[in-house]
Write a protein that holds these residues in place. Structure first.
Motif, PDB file in Angstrom:
ATOM      1  N   LYS A 142       0.833  -1.199   0.000  1.00  0.00           N
ATOM      2  CA  LYS A 142       0.000   0.000   0.000  1.00  0.00           C
ATOM      3  C   LYS A 142       0.872   1.255   0.000  1.00  0.00           C
ATOM      4  O   LYS A 142       1.888   1.309   0.702  1.00  0.00           O
ATOM      5  CB  LYS A 142      -0.904   0.012   1.227  1.00  0.00           C
ATOM      6  CG  LYS A 142      -1.948  -1.078   1.252  1.00  0.00           C
ATOM      7  CD  LYS A 142      -2.754  -1.036   2.536  1.00  0.00           C
ATOM      8  CE  LYS A 142      -3.798  -2.154   2.571  1.00  0.00           C
ATOM      9  NZ  LYS A 142      -4.539  -2.166   3.853  1.00  0.00           N
ATOM     10  N   PRO A 143       0.494   2.272  -0.774  1.00  0.00           N
ATOM     11  CA  PRO A 143       1.272   3.512  -0.779  1.00  0.00           C
ATOM     12  C   PRO A 143       1.140   4.266   0.537  1.00  0.00           C
ATOM     13  O   PRO A 143       0.122   4.172   1.228  1.00  0.00           O
ATOM     14  CB  PRO A 143       0.656   4.313  -1.938  1.00  0.00           C
ATOM     15  CG  PRO A 143      -0.723   3.768  -2.078  1.00  0.00           C
ATOM     16  CD  PRO A 143      -0.637   2.314  -1.707  1.00  0.00           C
ATOM     17  N   HIS A 144       2.206   4.977   0.879  1.00  0.00           N
ATOM     18  CA  HIS A 144       2.215   5.913   2.010  1.00  0.00           C
ATOM     19  C   HIS A 144       1.984   5.223   3.357  1.00  0.00           C
ATOM     20  O   HIS A 144       1.413   5.820   4.268  1.00  0.00           O
ATOM     21  CB  HIS A 144       1.165   7.006   1.812  1.00  0.00           C
ATOM     22  CG  HIS A 144       1.182   7.641   0.465  1.00  0.00           C
ATOM     23  ND1 HIS A 144       2.342   7.820  -0.267  1.00  0.00           N
ATOM     24  CD2 HIS A 144       0.177   8.143  -0.304  1.00  0.00           C
ATOM     25  CE1 HIS A 144       2.052   8.394  -1.414  1.00  0.00           C
ATOM     26  NE2 HIS A 144       0.750   8.599  -1.467  1.00  0.00           N
ATOM     27  N   ARG A 145       2.439   3.979   3.488  1.00  0.00           N
ATOM     28  CA  ARG A 145       2.260   3.253   4.751  1.00  0.00           C
ATOM     29  C   ARG A 145       3.584   2.907   5.408  1.00  0.00           C
ATOM     30  O   ARG A 145       3.649   2.781   6.640  1.00  0.00           O
ATOM     31  CB  ARG A 145       1.466   1.958   4.511  1.00  0.00           C
ATOM     32  CG  ARG A 145       0.055   2.169   4.016  1.00  0.00           C
ATOM     33  CD  ARG A 145      -0.811   2.880   5.033  1.00  0.00           C
ATOM     34  NE  ARG A 145      -0.665   2.289   6.359  1.00  0.00           N
ATOM     35  CZ  ARG A 145      -1.207   1.128   6.720  1.00  0.00           C
ATOM     36  NH1 ARG A 145      -1.958   0.445   5.871  1.00  0.00           N
ATOM     37  NH2 ARG A 145      -1.030   0.664   7.941  1.00  0.00           N
ATOM     38  N   ALA A 199      -1.911  -8.676   5.381  1.00  0.00           N
ATOM     39  CA  ALA A 199      -3.271  -8.159   5.414  1.00  0.00           C
ATOM     40  C   ALA A 199      -3.294  -6.655   5.663  1.00  0.00           C
ATOM     41  O   ALA A 199      -4.144  -5.931   5.118  1.00  0.00           O
ATOM     42  CB  ALA A 199      -4.090  -8.890   6.483  1.00  0.00           C
ATOM     43  N   VAL A 200      -2.351  -6.177   6.463  1.00  0.00           N
ATOM     44  CA  VAL A 200      -2.324  -4.757   6.823  1.00  0.00           C
ATOM     45  C   VAL A 200      -1.637  -3.918   5.759  1.00  0.00           C
ATOM     46  O   VAL A 200      -2.108  -2.821   5.417  1.00  0.00           O
ATOM     47  CB  VAL A 200      -1.605  -4.569   8.184  1.00  0.00           C
ATOM     48  CG1 VAL A 200      -1.380  -3.086   8.476  1.00  0.00           C
ATOM     49  CG2 VAL A 200      -2.425  -5.209   9.307  1.00  0.00           C
ATOM     50  N   TYR A 201      -0.551  -4.404   5.183  1.00  0.00           N
ATOM     51  CA  TYR A 201       0.311  -3.557   4.342  1.00  0.00           C
ATOM     52  C   TYR A 201       0.206  -3.825   2.841  1.00  0.00           C
ATOM     53  O   TYR A 201       0.820  -3.115   2.044  1.00  0.00           O
ATOM     54  CB  TYR A 201       1.767  -3.689   4.783  1.00  0.00           C
ATOM     55  CG  TYR A 201       1.988  -3.101   6.153  1.00  0.00           C
ATOM     56  CD1 TYR A 201       1.866  -1.734   6.371  1.00  0.00           C
ATOM     57  CD2 TYR A 201       2.295  -3.923   7.240  1.00  0.00           C
ATOM     58  CE1 TYR A 201       2.050  -1.190   7.630  1.00  0.00           C
ATOM     59  CE2 TYR A 201       2.482  -3.379   8.516  1.00  0.00           C
ATOM     60  CZ  TYR A 201       2.358  -2.020   8.697  1.00  0.00           C
ATOM     61  OH  TYR A 201       2.519  -1.486   9.938  1.00  0.00           O
ATOM     62  N   LEU A 202      -0.578  -4.840   2.438  1.00  0.00           N
ATOM     63  CA  LEU A 202      -0.702  -5.116   1.009  1.00  0.00           C
ATOM     64  C   LEU A 202      -2.098  -4.808   0.512  1.00  0.00           C
ATOM     65  O   LEU A 202      -3.092  -4.994   1.215  1.00  0.00           O
ATOM     66  CB  LEU A 202      -0.386  -6.599   0.720  1.00  0.00           C
ATOM     67  CG  LEU A 202       1.013  -7.101   1.036  1.00  0.00           C
ATOM     68  CD1 LEU A 202       1.162  -8.560   0.611  1.00  0.00           C
ATOM     69  CD2 LEU A 202       2.100  -6.235   0.387  1.00  0.00           C
ATOM     70  N   ASP A 203      -2.167  -4.346  -0.738  1.00  0.00           N
ATOM     71  CA  ASP A 203      -3.441  -4.191  -1.437  1.00  0.00           C
ATOM     72  C   ASP A 203      -3.758  -5.474  -2.207  1.00  0.00           C
ATOM     73  O   ASP A 203      -2.847  -6.127  -2.721  1.00  0.00           O
ATOM     74  CB  ASP A 203      -3.373  -3.027  -2.431  1.00  0.00           C
ATOM     75  CG  ASP A 203      -3.612  -1.701  -1.757  1.00  0.00           C
ATOM     76  OD1 ASP A 203      -4.354  -1.675  -0.743  1.00  0.00           O
ATOM     77  OD2 ASP A 203      -3.038  -0.699  -2.216  1.00  0.00           O
TER      78      ASP A 203
END
Length: 262
Positions: free
Chosen positions: A29-32, A258-262
């Motif tokens: 995910k961008p900007h994470r 789950a938290v950091y991937l789209d």
């Protein structure tokens, strides 16, 4: 397209990990997730710029001496935690120019040799392993879909580079992309390194000293290969190292994805 290198002028090697594709077809995910050099010299405008990414957690991998010498400017939206990878600075960041000159003026290979030793210690030393384990514990604890995490050391290339190496492997990013991200430190730090070398040349520094200084301020494939060789010899693979040395379970890795991937 994600702009990988952030427009920071009063710091260097400020980058984001968003947008990298994973082996299973997803992307970070961008900007994470942000990896950077130290925050000591940032302007108010640059701090506000970083706050616009909703950074809520900052991890500082520097030694106590480094933090005392150059304390971070504070991102007001973020909580800070110190996880020093070395009890004392092993990367030569706090050594004086005179100390470095005495050590390396007649030793052009000394800088590379020192950096390879740093990478050996990062993957083998129980204290360093414990700090990286805590880094992942914090990522799992702070894993909120609306939050962003920034992690850094002094140059954002070695201690931070290994943190990014572990994290990208955990998220399933391909090996060639992980290598690319590691070596991108040289592009993101080019102006800083060139300016430092220019200053040393103006002081008539020896060629051997310049070569070692460049090695200390840069990354090299041989540094990462040193770490990977030890990981593979001792654990068989990076994935096994994540599980056995850093304590990540299959459930932990799935949670990170789950938290950091789209």
């Amino acid at each position: 397209m994600v702009s990988r290198i952030l427009p920071i002028k009063n710091g260097y090697n400020f980058r984001e990990l968003g947008g990298y594709q994973t082996l299973d077809g997803r992307s970070i995910k961008p900007h994470r997730l942000f990896r950077t050099g130290n925050l000591a010299n940032l302007s108010k405008r640059e701090l506000v710029f970083l706050e616009s990414y909703h950074i809520t957690y900052v991890v500082d991998f520097r030694s106590p001496m480094e933090r005392k010498k150059a304390p971070d400017k504070k991102i007001t939206t973020a909580s800070y935690e110190s996880l020093p990878i070395f009890k004392e600075d092993a990367t030569q960041s706090t050594a004086s120019e005179a100390e470095l000159y005495e050590r390396y003026t007649n030793n052009p290979l000394g800088g590379q040799q020192q950096m390879r030793q740093v990478y050996r210690e990062m993957v083998q030393d129980p204290y360093s392993i414990g700090m990286y384990r805590q880094f992942f514990e914090r990522l799992l604890t702070e894993a909120d879909p609306q939050q962003a995490v920034l992690f850094h050391c002094t140059g954002g290339k070695d201690r931070t580079g290994m943190a990014a190496y572990y994290l990208l492997n955990a998220l399933g990013v391909p090996e060639d992309v992980i290598q690319y991200d590691y070596l991108l430190s040289n592009t993101a730090s080019r102006e800083h390194v060139a300016a430092r070398i220019k200053t040393l040349r103006q002081k008539d520094a020896s060629s051997g000293f310049l070569k070692s200084m460049h090695a200390l301020m840069s990354v090299d494939q041989s540094y990462l290969s040193t770490a990977e060789r030890i990981i593979n010899e001792d654990y068989g693979s990076t994935q096994a190292y994540l599980q056995q040395a850093l304590g990540l379970t299959t459930q932990d890795i799935e949670h990170l994805k789950a938290v950091y991937l789209d």
